[in-house]
Design an enzyme around this catalytic site. Structure first.
Site, PDB file in Angstrom:
ATOM      1  CD  GLU A 127      -3.240  -0.879   1.933  1.00 17.93           C
ATOM      2  OE1 GLU A 127      -3.481   0.248   2.389  1.00 17.93           O
ATOM      3  OE2 GLU A 127      -3.954  -1.866   2.146  1.00 17.93           O
ATOM      4  CE1 TYR A 153      -1.285  -0.617   7.895  1.00 14.57           C
ATOM      5  CE2 TYR A 153      -1.919  -0.645   5.580  1.00 14.57           C
ATOM      6  CZ  TYR A 153      -1.247  -1.220   6.647  1.00 14.57           C
ATOM      7  OH  TYR A 153      -0.534  -2.382   6.463  1.00 14.57           O
TER       8      TYR A 153
HETATM    9  P1  NAD Z   1      -2.996  -7.562  12.860  1.00 14.15           P
HETATM   10  O1  NAD Z   1      -3.770  -6.311  13.022  1.00 14.15           O
HETATM   11  O2  NAD Z   1      -3.712  -8.863  12.693  1.00 14.15           O
HETATM   12  O3  NAD Z   1      -2.008  -7.743  14.101  1.00 14.15           O
HETATM   13  C1  NAD Z   1      -1.258  -6.690  14.632  1.00 14.15           C
HETATM   14  C2  NAD Z   1      -0.655  -7.159  15.950  1.00 14.15           C
HETATM   15  O4  NAD Z   1       0.162  -6.094  16.461  1.00 14.15           O
HETATM   16  C3  NAD Z   1      -1.688  -7.479  17.035  1.00 14.15           C
HETATM   17  O5  NAD Z   1      -1.331  -8.670  17.703  1.00 14.15           O
HETATM   18  C4  NAD Z   1      -1.591  -6.285  17.979  1.00 14.15           C
HETATM   19  O6  NAD Z   1      -1.909  -6.606  19.331  1.00 14.15           O
HETATM   20  C5  NAD Z   1      -0.122  -5.913  17.830  1.00 14.15           C
HETATM   21  N1  NAD Z   1       0.142  -4.504  18.163  1.00 14.15           N
HETATM   22  C6  NAD Z   1      -0.528  -3.407  17.708  1.00 14.15           C
HETATM   23  N2  NAD Z   1      -0.021  -2.304  18.263  1.00 14.15           N
HETATM   24  C7  NAD Z   1       1.011  -2.693  19.047  1.00 14.15           C
HETATM   25  C8  NAD Z   1       1.947  -2.009  19.868  1.00 14.15           C
HETATM   26  N3  NAD Z   1       1.901  -0.664  19.987  1.00 14.15           N
HETATM   27  N4  NAD Z   1       2.873  -2.720  20.536  1.00 14.15           N
HETATM   28  C9  NAD Z   1       2.917  -4.069  20.416  1.00 14.15           C
HETATM   29  N5  NAD Z   1       2.048  -4.777  19.691  1.00 14.15           N
HETATM   30  C10 NAD Z   1       1.114  -4.105  19.001  1.00 14.15           C
HETATM   31  O7  NAD Z   1      -2.024  -7.305  11.631  1.00 14.15           O
HETATM   32  P2  NAD Z   1      -1.552  -8.278  10.451  1.00 14.15           P
HETATM   33  O8  NAD Z   1      -2.586  -8.283   9.404  1.00 14.15           O
HETATM   34  O9  NAD Z   1      -1.067  -9.542  11.042  1.00 14.15           O
HETATM   35  O10 NAD Z   1      -0.315  -7.438   9.880  1.00 14.15           O
HETATM   36  C11 NAD Z   1       0.973  -7.587  10.453  1.00 14.15           C
HETATM   37  C12 NAD Z   1       1.934  -6.654   9.752  1.00 14.15           C
HETATM   38  O11 NAD Z   1       1.973  -6.967   8.361  1.00 14.15           O
HETATM   39  C13 NAD Z   1       1.547  -5.179   9.825  1.00 14.15           C
HETATM   40  O12 NAD Z   1       2.715  -4.441  10.013  1.00 14.15           O
HETATM   41  C14 NAD Z   1       0.911  -4.871   8.473  1.00 14.15           C
HETATM   42  O13 NAD Z   1       1.115  -3.539   8.128  1.00 14.15           O
HETATM   43  C15 NAD Z   1       1.698  -5.811   7.580  1.00 14.15           C
HETATM   44  N6  NAD Z   1       1.004  -6.292   6.383  1.00 14.15           N
HETATM   45  C16 NAD Z   1      -0.234  -6.871   6.462  1.00 14.15           C
HETATM   46  C17 NAD Z   1      -0.844  -7.391   5.323  1.00 14.15           C
HETATM   47  C18 NAD Z   1      -2.205  -8.046   5.392  1.00 14.15           C
HETATM   48  O14 NAD Z   1      -2.756  -8.372   4.341  1.00 14.15           O
HETATM   49  N7  NAD Z   1      -2.778  -8.297   6.558  1.00 14.15           N
HETATM   50  C19 NAD Z   1      -0.187  -7.317   4.092  1.00 14.15           C
HETATM   51  C20 NAD Z   1       1.071  -6.694   4.020  1.00 14.15           C
HETATM   52  C21 NAD Z   1       1.654  -6.210   5.175  1.00 14.15           C
HETATM   53  O1  DAU Z   2      -2.195  -4.754   0.508  1.00 17.52           O
HETATM   54  C1  DAU Z   2      -1.775  -5.050   1.802  1.00 17.52           C
HETATM   55  C2  DAU Z   2      -2.775  -4.530   2.804  1.00 17.52           C
HETATM   56  O2  DAU Z   2      -3.925  -5.357   2.692  1.00 17.52           O
HETATM   57  C3  DAU Z   2      -2.249  -4.524   4.233  1.00 17.52           C
HETATM   58  O3  DAU Z   2      -1.187  -3.609   4.327  1.00 17.52           O
HETATM   59  C4  DAU Z   2      -3.342  -4.143   5.228  1.00 17.52           C
HETATM   60  O4  DAU Z   2      -2.869  -4.269   6.548  1.00 17.52           O
HETATM   61  C5  DAU Z   2      -4.519  -5.075   5.027  1.00 17.52           C
HETATM   62  O5  DAU Z   2      -5.580  -4.688   5.878  1.00 17.52           O
HETATM   63  C6  DAU Z   2      -4.979  -5.061   3.572  1.00 17.52           C
HETATM   64  O6  DAU Z   2      -5.570  -3.773   3.220  1.00 17.52           O
HETATM   65  P1  DAU Z   2      -6.906  -3.664   2.328  1.00 17.52           P
HETATM   66  O7  DAU Z   2      -7.549  -2.382   2.617  1.00 17.52           O
HETATM   67  O8  DAU Z   2      -6.619  -4.026   0.920  1.00 17.52           O
HETATM   68  O9  DAU Z   2      -7.725  -4.907   2.965  1.00 17.52           O
HETATM   69  P2  DAU Z   2      -9.248  -5.066   3.429  1.00 17.52           P
HETATM   70  O10 DAU Z   2      -9.430  -6.520   3.758  1.00 17.52           O
HETATM   71  O11 DAU Z   2      -9.641  -4.073   4.447  1.00 17.52           O
HETATM   72  O12 DAU Z   2     -10.048  -4.745   2.095  1.00 17.52           O
HETATM   73  C7  DAU Z   2      -9.817  -5.478   0.909  1.00 17.52           C
HETATM   74  C8  DAU Z   2     -10.724  -4.902  -0.159  1.00 17.52           C
HETATM   75  O13 DAU Z   2     -12.087  -5.220   0.168  1.00 17.52           O
HETATM   76  C9  DAU Z   2     -10.670  -3.391  -0.264  1.00 17.52           C
HETATM   77  O14 DAU Z   2     -10.815  -3.009  -1.619  1.00 17.52           O
HETATM   78  C10 DAU Z   2     -11.884  -2.912   0.512  1.00 17.52           C
HETATM   79  C11 DAU Z   2     -12.881  -4.032   0.306  1.00 17.52           C
HETATM   80  N1  DAU Z   2     -13.822  -4.285   1.429  1.00 17.52           N
HETATM   81  C12 DAU Z   2     -13.301  -4.477   2.658  1.00 17.52           C
HETATM   82  C13 DAU Z   2     -14.143  -4.705   3.734  1.00 17.52           C
HETATM   83  C14 DAU Z   2     -13.575  -4.900   5.126  1.00 17.52           C
HETATM   84  C15 DAU Z   2     -15.182  -4.341   1.186  1.00 17.52           C
HETATM   85  O15 DAU Z   2     -15.652  -4.202   0.053  1.00 17.52           O
HETATM   86  N2  DAU Z   2     -16.015  -4.567   2.259  1.00 17.52           N
HETATM   87  C16 DAU Z   2     -15.542  -4.734   3.535  1.00 17.52           C
HETATM   88  O16 DAU Z   2     -16.361  -4.913   4.471  1.00 17.52           O
END
Ligand code: NAD
Ligand code: DAU
Length: 339
Positions: A127, A153
């Protein structure tokens, strides 16, 4: 080898802990997590009694607590997953994103400088590159794509990336950064698209699709992300950025329809709601660098990964029912109530 995994009680961090403890019998893994709404100790139940695992409840922004942990454990590697991670929450309340994602990253790297480290790895996101147009399928994010963020974010994550590169250049801190596309799999908090749609469908609740559902994301099974980070830690080039993703672009609406089909639910549950503010149109990763340099490619196809994920949510109802019965109700009413 001692590794501190921050944010390990969340989605990707917990999967990474399972992966590392399963793969390396001689690695000690310490999870540092503040246990925000997104962190869940029950997620870590399967490793709590593992002899090579320790859980520490602390905030990555709490300098004293972080330094104390480094003094006790002298980690070789820190992998920073801890973050506020949900775009919709960042639109509603940016300040906590700036605090955790920027100040927290700096605090961890200050500890790394003070106590010495073999590697600091920053888990970032695609992102930071902003979005791509739908009508240019030839365009993909490379590591050279300029940073052009859309949400609080992604801006906070981009800031953390810049700080990480600055600590490398200024203090010679041995850092790496990975920028991954959208993950899915077990233990994902049901605020994100895939688990939210599975949970709502199982409860016969409306499936809220933002806008027209035409936005595209590049989906990766979480275990493939964990394997990529492991490779970067062991074979990656210090100071480098690695994009992680696997040419798996899908429209939101197609994912939601697929979930309905797998669960035998009617598509009439789909409800189009007001679009997300500043909604990114399309993400797509070019993973050429990590393939050429480290030999990484995704091993799980979307067809298999989504089946496994849906089955996991069917088999682990207690995990998500517990989550959605609490503070989540207020969150849901706030984000979806007037949409
Ligand atoms: P998540 O929201 O599921 O988990 C985040 C974790 O961080 C939680 O366990 C929370 O308690 C902990 N946390 C938050 N604030 C904190 C703080 N101040 N101190 C210590 N712990 C804290 O997130 P996720 O989806 O597992 O994402 C993990 C990482 O990967 C993030 O940095 C996110 O930006 C990155 N990322 C996520 C995705 C995705 O698709 N979910 C994709 C690319 C990158
Ligand atoms: O690309 C990596 C990112 O992917 C990570 O860095 C973020 O932590 C992770 O949350 C995710 O971000 P997105 O915004 O892409 O993910 P999200 O699951 O929130 O949404 C995916 C797509 O679906 C987005 O286009 C918004 C849409 N959406 C999401 C939700 C929660 C809906 O249409 N309805 C919904 O209720």
């Amino acid at each position: 080898m001692t590794i501190i995994v921050t944010g390990g009680a969340g989605f990707i961090g917990s999967n990474f802990i399972f992966y590392m403890l399963g793969k390396y019998s001689n690695y000690r893994v310490i999870c540092l997590d503040r246990l925000t709404y997104a962190g869940n100790l029950s997620t870590l139940k399967q490793v709590m009694d593992h002899p090579n695992f320790r859980f520490v409840k602390a905030d990555i922004c709490d300098r004293d607590a972080v330094y104390q942990l480094f003094e006790q454990e002298h980690p070789d590697i820190v992998v920073n997953f801890a973050a506020e991670s949900h775009v919709d929450r960042s639109i509603d309340q940016p300040d906590i994103f700036l605090h955790t994602n920027i100040i927290g990253t700096a605090t961890l790297m200050d500890a790394c400088r003070r106590y010495g480290i073999r590697r600091y790895h920053q888990v970032s996101t695609d992102e930071v590159y902003g979005d791509l147009p739908l009508d240019r399928p030839d365009l993909l994010f490379t590591e050279e794509t300029p940073i052009r963020t859309s949400s609080p974010y992604s801006s906070s994550k981009a800031s953390a990336d810049l700080l990480t590169l600055a600590y490398h250049r200024t203090y010679d801190l041995p850092v790496t950064i990975s920028r991954c596309s959208n993950n899915y799999g077990p233990y994902q908090f049901p605020e994100k698209l895939i688990p939210l749609m599975i949970v709502n469908a199982l409860n016969d609740k409306p499936l809220p699709v933002y806008g027209k559902g035409l936005n595209v994301r590049d989906w990766l099974y979480v275990e493939d992300h964990c394997r990529a980070i492991d490779l970067i830690l062991h074979k990656g080039h210090v100071g480098d950025i690695y994009n992680i993703g696997g040419h798996n672009e899908m429209r939101n609406i197609d994912i939601v329809k697929l979930i309905c089909k797998h669960l035998g639910k009617s598509e009439s549950l789909i409800t189009y709601v007001a679009d997300r503010k500043g909604h990114d149109m399309r993400y797509a990763i070019d993973p050429t660098k990590i393939f050429n340099e480290l030999g990484w490619f995704p091993e799980t196809t979307f067809a298999d990964g989504i089946k496994k994920t849906i089955q996991w949510y069917l088999d682990n109802r207690a995990w998500w029912e517990d989550i959605i019965s609490g503070e989540y109700q207020e969150y849901y009413a706030k984000i979806y109530g007037n949409r």
